[in-house]
Design a protein around this motif. Structure first.
Motif, PDB file in Angstrom:
ATOM      1  N   LEU A 146      21.449  35.394  40.065  1.00 47.30           N
ATOM      2  CA  LEU A 146      21.151  36.223  41.224  1.00 47.30           C
ATOM      3  C   LEU A 146      21.638  37.648  40.943  1.00 47.30           C
ATOM      4  O   LEU A 146      22.821  37.876  40.683  1.00 47.30           O
ATOM      5  CB  LEU A 146      21.832  35.677  42.477  1.00 47.30           C
ATOM      6  N   TYR A 147      20.685  38.586  40.967  1.00 49.04           N
ATOM      7  CA  TYR A 147      20.968  39.986  40.665  1.00 49.04           C
ATOM      8  C   TYR A 147      20.909  40.843  41.918  1.00 49.04           C
ATOM      9  O   TYR A 147      20.014  40.674  42.743  1.00 49.04           O
ATOM     10  CB  TYR A 147      19.934  40.535  39.674  1.00 49.04           C
ATOM     11  N   SER A 148      21.832  41.804  42.022  1.00 51.88           N
ATOM     12  CA  SER A 148      21.789  42.801  43.083  1.00 51.88           C
ATOM     13  C   SER A 148      20.838  43.909  42.657  1.00 51.88           C
ATOM     14  O   SER A 148      20.831  44.319  41.503  1.00 51.88           O
ATOM     15  CB  SER A 148      23.181  43.391  43.311  1.00 51.88           C
ATOM     16  N   MET A 149      20.067  44.411  43.594  1.00 52.87           N
ATOM     17  CA  MET A 149      19.187  45.551  43.316  1.00 52.87           C
ATOM     18  C   MET A 149      19.804  46.861  43.808  1.00 52.87           C
ATOM     19  O   MET A 149      19.184  47.910  43.735  1.00 52.87           O
ATOM     20  CB  MET A 149      17.814  45.339  43.978  1.00 52.87           C
ATOM     21  N   MET A 150      21.054  46.806  44.270  1.00 44.40           N
ATOM     22  CA  MET A 150      21.754  48.001  44.734  1.00 44.40           C
ATOM     23  C   MET A 150      21.977  48.937  43.540  1.00 44.40           C
ATOM     24  O   MET A 150      22.607  48.558  42.563  1.00 44.40           O
ATOM     25  CB  MET A 150      23.090  47.640  45.389  1.00 44.40           C
ATOM     26  N   GLY A 151      21.403  50.136  43.616  1.00 47.22           N
ATOM     27  CA  GLY A 151      21.511  51.112  42.540  1.00 47.22           C
ATOM     28  C   GLY A 151      20.349  51.068  41.563  1.00 47.22           C
ATOM     29  O   GLY A 151      20.257  51.911  40.663  1.00 47.22           O
ATOM     30  N   PHE A 152      19.440  50.101  41.730  1.00 53.32           N
ATOM     31  CA  PHE A 152      18.334  49.970  40.782  1.00 53.32           C
ATOM     32  C   PHE A 152      17.478  51.232  40.706  1.00 53.32           C
ATOM     33  O   PHE A 152      17.193  51.731  39.612  1.00 53.32           O
ATOM     34  CB  PHE A 152      17.431  48.770  41.109  1.00 53.32           C
ATOM     35  N   THR A 153      17.044  51.755  41.845  1.00 54.94           N
ATOM     36  CA  THR A 153      16.112  52.885  41.844  1.00 54.94           C
ATOM     37  C   THR A 153      16.701  54.091  41.111  1.00 54.94           C
ATOM     38  O   THR A 153      16.019  54.716  40.288  1.00 54.94           O
ATOM     39  CB  THR A 153      15.696  53.252  43.283  1.00 54.94           C
ATOM     40  N   LYS A 154      17.966  54.411  41.351  1.00 60.07           N
ATOM     41  CA  LYS A 154      18.589  55.553  40.668  1.00 60.07           C
ATOM     42  C   LYS A 154      18.724  55.289  39.168  1.00 60.07           C
ATOM     43  O   LYS A 154      18.456  56.178  38.354  1.00 60.07           O
ATOM     44  CB  LYS A 154      19.947  55.877  41.282  1.00 60.07           C
TER      45      LYS A 154
END
Length: 164
Positions: A146-154
């Motif tokens: 399970l991966y967090s996508m927090m910070g992905f876009t930046k």
């Protein structure tokens, strides 16, 4: 003379090894961006490690999720994943909400099959808070990271811009 050749060769090897070492160019919550140069040119990527891995008793190497750009090879948005074990063919899937994506695998890595799927998964990753990657090892053990996508876009934008 032999010593001079040895020093020269060692210098070339250390330069080649140092050139391939990824340099972190950004850290954004759970994601990081890196750049390095290999024999084909500049490579930029965003990566993360999972928040959770299962099953806990299954021994395996570290897991990672990547989005890579290879400028000289004109490769953009290459999504790949490793869950630290050799995958059983056609067993790897990414899921977020109702969106599901099938990967093809070879050894310890898996990729999406085409650019349109990569574009759709990146769109999903930008909106999602989490993404799960499930697969099966060659011996049939089911794994789920399970991966967090927090910070992905930046991190994604930094990697993309660095190889533009």
């Amino acid at each position: 003379k032999i010593l001079l050749i040895f020093v020269f060769t060692a210098g070339l090897l250390s330069t080649a090894l140092f050139a391939a070492e990824p340099k972190r160019i950004g850290k954004y919550k759970n994601w990081e961006s890196f750049v390095y140069t290999d024999d084909k040119g500049k490579v930029c990527f965003a990566q993360t490690i999972p928040l959770e891995r299962g099953p806990k008793n299954f021994k395996r190497e570290p897991s990672r999720l990547f989005v890579t750009f290879r400028k000289a090879e004109k490769i953009k948005n290459e999504i790949s994943v490793t869950s630290g074990h050799a995958y059983k063919p056609q067993s790897v899937k990414a899921k977020s909400g109702k969106n599901e994506f099938a990967f093809f695998s070879q050894g310890n890595f898996a990729w999406l099959i085409d650019g349109e799927e990569e574009f759709n998964l990146i769109k999903t990753m930008k909106k999602a808070s989490k993404l799960s990657i499930s697969g099966k090892s060659n011996n049939g053990t089911s794994t789920k990271d399970l991966y967090s996508m927090m910070g992905f876009t930046k991190a994604y934008n930094t990697a993309k811009k660095s190889c533009a």
